[in-house]
Structure formats: C-alpha cells, structure tokens
Write a protein that holds these residues in place. Structure first.
Motif, PDB file in Angstrom:
ATOM      1  N   THR A 137       0.824  -1.203   0.000  1.00  0.00           N
ATOM      2  CA  THR A 137       0.000   0.000   0.000  1.00  0.00           C
ATOM      3  C   THR A 137       0.860   1.256   0.000  1.00  0.00           C
ATOM      4  OG1 THR A 137      -1.680   1.239   1.256  1.00  0.00           O
ATOM      5  CG2 THR A 137      -0.120  -0.089   2.531  1.00  0.00           C
ATOM      6  N   ARG A 184       0.463   1.062  -5.061  1.00  0.00           N
ATOM      7  CA  ARG A 184      -0.994   1.035  -4.968  1.00  0.00           C
ATOM      8  C   ARG A 184      -1.405  -0.054  -3.992  1.00  0.00           C
ATOM      9  NH1 ARG A 184      -3.955  -2.645  -8.137  1.00  0.00           N
ATOM     10  NH2 ARG A 184      -2.674  -4.135  -9.305  1.00  0.00           N
ATOM     11  N   ASN A 185      -2.677  -0.016  -3.591  1.00  0.00           N
ATOM     12  CA  ASN A 185      -3.200  -1.063  -2.716  1.00  0.00           C
ATOM     13  C   ASN A 185      -3.296  -2.365  -3.502  1.00  0.00           C
ATOM     14  OD1 ASN A 185      -3.550   0.691  -0.531  1.00  0.00           O
ATOM     15  ND2 ASN A 185      -5.603   1.271  -1.188  1.00  0.00           N
ATOM     16  N   GLN A 186      -2.686  -3.422  -2.964  1.00  0.00           N
ATOM     17  CA  GLN A 186      -2.629  -4.673  -3.708  1.00  0.00           C
ATOM     18  C   GLN A 186      -2.360  -5.847  -2.781  1.00  0.00           C
ATOM     19  OE1 GLN A 186       0.269  -4.474  -6.840  1.00  0.00           O
ATOM     20  NE2 GLN A 186      -0.315  -6.423  -7.731  1.00  0.00           N
ATOM     21  N   GLU A 282      -5.978  -8.098  -6.779  1.00  0.00           N
ATOM     22  CA  GLU A 282      -6.670  -6.913  -6.281  1.00  0.00           C
ATOM     23  C   GLU A 282      -7.146  -7.164  -4.843  1.00  0.00           C
ATOM     24  OE1 GLU A 282      -6.718  -4.125  -8.157  1.00  0.00           O
ATOM     25  OE2 GLU A 282      -5.492  -5.359  -9.473  1.00  0.00           O
TER      26      GLU A 282
END
Length: 292
Positions: A137, A184-186, A282
């Motif tokens: 994140t 990114r959020n992952q 995701e």
C-alpha cells in the motif's frame, strides 16, 4: 481468495499446493483445509482475482468487547455478521471491519459450539497451518498505525520503511500480517507454513515438474528465520511455503528490530527475485453500510 476460473484454481490448490477440499459454500465457493480447522482457504469466482477477506479467531467472547471499544475509539466502521451468514459459515459470532485506506476486509470470530477440531491429513506437503497474508500500500504509515495502535497487533520486525511484520498476540509466530510499501493497494502474497524443510524442497521439484512459475527462492528470510519458496497460482497471484519461523514467548519477548533493507536481509542465501512476484491480485472492495 477471488479467482478467475474456479475449477482451474480448485485443482491447483488441491493438486499443487496440497490443500484438502472441504466442500462448498452457499454460493458455490470452494473451501479447503490445511490444519485442524474446518476450512482455512475459500476460493470465490470473480473477474478480479485477489484478496476477498481474512479472519482471525478470538480467544473468547470478552475479546469482542475490547475489539469493539478500540474500533469505536478510532471511529472505524464495523458490523456484526448476521445469524444466517454465521450458520452457513460455521461461526458462533463474528465482527467485520475494513482496513482504512487499504480496503481489506477483516473478520474476527468464534467458531460455532458444535465445531470440533479435525486432524489435517497431508498429501503433497505437510502443511502445518495458514501462516500469514501481506498487502502492499502507499498508505504505509497509516496502515501500520491501524494494526499497531487500533488492533494492538505486536510488531516483530521492520525492514527499513518498506515492510513491517506483525503477530496477533498471543500467537507466537513471527508474523501473521505483513504491510509492505507499494505504489498502490494490492494483495502481495499468502503463506502456508510447512512442517519440514523437505516440504520446501519437494515443493520446488513439484513446481518445476508442473511448470509452475517459481518467483523467489528457495532462500531464508533473516528477519523471521524462515526458509521460503514463492510461486504463482493460475491467476499469477503469489503464494509461499515457509519453514522454521521464529516463535516468540508470551512473556519476555525480544523487542522489534529495524533491519536495513539490503538484499541479504531479505534473503541471506542470495536468491533471485522474479519481477512477476507480487504483481497480481486486487483487494476486493467492501463497504460497511450499517456500521455498529
């Protein structure tokens, strides 16, 4: 876990990872065991493969009070699972929340009174338990504050300002959660702890024979002392076998360390990390519409 092809992934998690099928859920999701629990991994069909939700079993009913008090003080939305959902999932009681900024769904629960431990019978690998999950994140500091200050998870170690490892006291293992800094959020990876170092070696041979991409290892993480092997599932999501993780005593545990983020502090054996590692997956969005 959310997967794009339910049959393909169910076969992979059974015949490659070595999980035991444990039936289906009410919506056709596939349940799998890797410990004495009724199920530990659930595969859900989705057009966006990734992390759907994670659960932590509490010691007793009193822990719900402490958890809810902390969530309310931090103004974190949360909700109780309904009786019907609890029944279909074999739960006595469960509270759901969402990690701020990341969006990962967490559930804290007690199993139903009629749920009894059942020995797990290993097939391909002597899996001991579901080990940990890691997310990446850009909201690194805020997410660390949530797990440390709100949920009261114990920090075990930190590699620079790039990844932090937490354990849910009194769970003794070095980490059950990892927070990595990312663009990114992952979803980063899901871990299975195995009983013998030979499970790692046999896993490597099995992956090569079945042409499963191995993306890191075998190697050894100096922070946790674990021997590791990372590989990809059919959707390209990263899974890990690990053996030999450090265990902390309930009393007198060592202080968390800050290790330099050098290559040899990630792997003291110096193995090559494939760039495909931890690039797929995701985090399924969930919104609490009726917060407690």
């Amino acid at each position: 876990m959310a997967v794009s092809d339910l049959e393909r992934s169910a076969t992979f998690y059974r015949d490659i990872v070595g999980l035991e099928p444990a039936g289906e859920g009410p919506d056709g999701e596939r349940r799998f065991r890797c410990s004495e629990d009724p199920y530990a991994v659930v595969l859900h069909a989705s057009d966006q493969p990734g992390f759907k939700r994670g659960g932590w079993m509490l010691e007793d009913d009193r822990q719900f009070e402490a958890l809810q008090r902390r969530l309310k003080a931090a103004r974190i939305a949360h909700e109780w699972l309904g009786d019907s959902e609890c029944r279909t999932r074999g739960l006595k009681r469960a509270l759901r929340t969402v990690v701020p900024n990341i969006g990962a769904t967490l559930e804290f629960y007690l199993p139903a009174d009629d749920v009894r431990p059942k020995p797990f019978e290993p097939t391909l690998a002597k899996i001991q338990r579901l080990g940990h999950v890691v997310w990446s994140t850009p909201h690194y500091a805020e997410t660390n504050a949530f797990f440390g200050d709100v949920l009261n998870f114990a920090e075990s170690d930190r590699l620079g300002e790039g990844i932090t490892f937490y354990r849910a006291f009194p769970n003794p293992y070095h980490h059950g959660i990892g927070i990595a800094r990312g663009a990114r959020n992952q979803f980063h990876h899901l871990n299975f702890m195995v009983t013998e170092i030979d499970d790692v070696g046999r896993g490597l041979a099995r992956m090569r024979a079945k042409e499963v991409p191995v993306v890191y290892g075998p190697g050894r993480h100096p922070a946790s002392t674990s021997v590791f092997l990372y590989f990809l599932d059919p959707d390209g999501m990263t899974l890990e076998y690990s053996f030999g993780m450090e265990e902390f005593p309930e009393v007198g545990a060592r202080a968390p360390r800050r290790l330099e983020p050098t290559p040899l502090n990630f792997d003291s054996w110096g193995s090559y990390r494939d760039p495909r590692m931890s690039t797929k997956g995701e985090i399924a969005a969930y919104r609490i519409t009726s917060p407690d």
